[in-house]
Write a protein that holds these residues in place. Structure first.
Motif, PDB file in Angstrom:
ATOM      1  N   ARG A  58       0.820  -1.209   0.000  1.00  0.00           N
ATOM      2  CA  ARG A  58       0.000   0.000   0.000  1.00  0.00           C
ATOM      3  C   ARG A  58       0.858   1.265   0.000  1.00  0.00           C
ATOM      4  NH1 ARG A  58      -5.455  -0.522   1.225  1.00  0.00           N
ATOM      5  NH2 ARG A  58      -6.100  -2.672   1.627  1.00  0.00           N
ATOM      6  N   LYS A  59       1.930   1.236   0.772  1.00  0.00           N
ATOM      7  CA  LYS A  59       2.801   2.421   0.848  1.00  0.00           C
ATOM      8  C   LYS A  59       3.461   2.700  -0.501  1.00  0.00           C
ATOM      9  CE  LYS A  59       6.553   4.509   3.476  1.00  0.00           C
ATOM     10  NZ  LYS A  59       7.496   4.377   4.609  1.00  0.00           N
ATOM     11  N   ARG A  62       0.988   4.193  -2.915  1.00  0.00           N
ATOM     12  CA  ARG A  62       0.755   5.620  -2.610  1.00  0.00           C
ATOM     13  C   ARG A  62       1.894   6.486  -3.150  1.00  0.00           C
ATOM     14  NH1 ARG A  62      -1.043   3.667   2.506  1.00  0.00           N
ATOM     15  NH2 ARG A  62       0.974   4.222   3.454  1.00  0.00           N
ATOM     16  N   GLU A  63       3.128   6.003  -2.972  1.00  0.00           N
ATOM     17  CA  GLU A  63       4.275   6.762  -3.476  1.00  0.00           C
ATOM     18  C   GLU A  63       4.231   6.860  -5.002  1.00  0.00           C
ATOM     19  OE1 GLU A  63       6.594   8.483  -1.759  1.00  0.00           O
ATOM     20  OE2 GLU A  63       5.294   7.997  -0.064  1.00  0.00           O
ATOM     21  N   GLN A  65       1.597   6.915  -6.868  1.00  0.00           N
ATOM     22  CA  GLN A  65       0.552   7.868  -7.244  1.00  0.00           C
ATOM     23  C   GLN A  65       1.004   9.312  -7.034  1.00  0.00           C
ATOM     24  OE1 GLN A  65      -2.672   5.910  -4.857  1.00  0.00           O
ATOM     25  NE2 GLN A  65      -3.804   6.069  -6.770  1.00  0.00           N
ATOM     26  N   LYS A  66       1.853   9.530  -6.012  1.00  0.00           N
ATOM     27  CA  LYS A  66       2.396  10.880  -5.809  1.00  0.00           C
ATOM     28  C   LYS A  66       3.323  11.260  -6.963  1.00  0.00           C
ATOM     29  CE  LYS A  66       2.439  10.652  -0.728  1.00  0.00           C
ATOM     30  NZ  LYS A  66       3.347  10.575   0.443  1.00  0.00           N
TER      31      LYS A  66
END
Length: 442
Positions: A58-59, A62-63, A65-66
């Motif tokens: 998940r982390k 998220r990275e 997507q940033k």
């Protein structure tokens, strides 16, 4: 030209497969870039050894997507095989590929078009029984050493382990193919190959039948010109035979470094774990190695907090390891894994007890490593220096896996440099004597 980036979690085997997939995509016209260089496609190769797989996955999503909110995100690897729907529900994930599908990336997703917002990720996940093909892999250009996959899957039903569920049955490449790959790697200027797999001592199973053995493979690889070192990544103690140990002891290219999983020093716990040996055999393997190669490095995998591990059983493990002439420990804290038989074993070890036992073994490992390094001070050795540069210093490993630090010199990268080991610095790394001119490349 679309840009693709890979992020790999877990073992050397995963790294070898990610590297091979990346080369395949480059051959299909994609440009491989670093994760932070605005890739159009993110490929995340996951692990499932611990219960942190979900958090890590998940982390990383998220990275990604940033970095590029419009980037295509595909998840593959062991966690993707075990929990495909769980991963498909992570916001931002576009595709999930299981064990039988991961090498069909471009076939299954020819355009890598993002899934529209609100729609579920595509899931390509066959039952693990369908993961029967063997896909040859090796890493290249990711680091100085190359990880060469020779075997995949596992037929050992250890109580705590999900790898047979994530990778399928044991299967291997052929010796001829492995030798061919080793020669290709040598032609690229690589000096050291690390042999990797899930259970490499079980090498030789092709289409469910044993056609060759790991000892056969070791003997033929020892004749491969251009590779100066072969290193065995990890091998089960019951598969590490006297003939393998004796051959490595007089080998031209195989180095005196063994990583041998123990998991517990208690015979009762080994039985609960469904391991295929007992502590007496393990001690015999260590004794045999040290008898023929006194300066050999021996690493150990050990699990703390497995169900049924009482205080007395942990004490057995601690004392057993303390007395063995091993060089370092890889300590794993047991974590509950779905669909494993360990879940039915009692008593369950509380989390704070697991943490305390882990801490004790990490301290023991530091002591073991320090003692091993101290035993090497004053010896002559050969170091393969890597592209691991920080603060004007470079690092590398001796044949018996002592990590060496020295002043940076670009001429020494990927070179076998004879050195004299002189002292251990404050960070626990071995220093060498620069005054004796031992750095001349050969």
């Amino acid at each position: 030209m679309k840009k693709v980036a890979f992020y790999t979690l877990g073992c050397k085997l995963n790294f070898s497969e990610s590297s091979t997939l990346a080369r395949l995509m480059e051959q299909q016209g994609y440009e491989r870039v670093e994760f932070n260089q605005q890739p159009d496609i993110f490929i995340i190769n996951t692990c499932s050894v611990t219960d942190n797989a979900d958090k890590k996955c998940r982390k990383i999503v998220r990275e990604a997507q940033k970095i590029n909110p419009n980037g295509y995100v595909a998840i593959l690897g062991c966690y993707a095989q075990l929990k495909p729907q769980e991963i498909a529900n992570i916001p931002g994930v576009d595709a999930v590929l299981g064990a039988a599908e991961k090498f069909r990336l471009h076939e299954l997703m020819p355009t890598f078009e993002k899934v529209p917002t609100g729609q579920p990720a595509q899931v390509f996940n066959s039952p693990i029984e369908e993961a029967i093909d063997y896909h040859a892999s090796y890493s290249l250009n990711d680091r100085t050493r190359t990880f060469l996959k020779v075997q995949d899957g596992c037929d050992y039903p250890c109580a705590y382990c999900t790898i047979p569920l994530a990778r399928g049955k044991s299967r291997s490449d052929t010796m001829a193919n492995v030798v061919k790959a080793a020669r290709e790697i040598a032609a690229r200027g690589v000096k050291e190959i690390v042999l990797t797999g899930v259970n490499i001592g079980d090498f030789g199973l092709v289409d469910g039948e044993r056609q060759e053995t790991f000892f056969d493979l070791v003997r033929v690889l020892d004749e491969v010109e251009g590779i100066e070192r072969f290193r065995i990544s990890s091998i089960e103690p019951n598969l590490l035979t006297d003939e393998i140990i004796a051959f490595v002891a007089q080998s031209k290219r195989f180095v005196p470094h063994f990583h041998v999983p123990l998991q517990s020093g208690s015979n009762r716990v080994l039985g609960l774990m469904r391991r295929r040996y007992r502590r007496e055999l393990y001690a015999d393997r260590v004794q045999k190695i040290k008898e023929l190669m006194p300066h050999a490095c021996i690493g150990v995998d050990v699990i703390v907090g497995h169900p049924g591990e009482t205080d007395e059983a942990f004490k057995e493990t601690y004392l057993f390891l303390n007395e063995l002439p091993v060089s370092y420990l890889h300590v794993f804290t047991y974590s509950e894994r779905p669909n494993t038989t360990a879940l039915a074993i009692k008593p369950i070890v509380p989390g704070h007890v697991r943490a305390e036992r882990s801490k004790m073994l990490h301290i023991l490992s530091d002591k073991k490593r320090r003692a091993f390094y101290e035993s090497q001070v004053g010896r002559d050795a050969t170091v393969l220096f890597e592209e691991d540069i920080a603060d004007g210093m470079m690092q590398g490993f001796t044949e018996n896996y002592v990590r060496v630090i020295a002043k940076y010199d670009p001429l020494r990268i990927n070179e076998m440099i004879p050195v004299q080991l002189t002292a251990i610095n404050a960070d626990g790394l071995m220093e060498v004597d620069e005054a004796v001119g031992v750095y001349e490349s050969h």
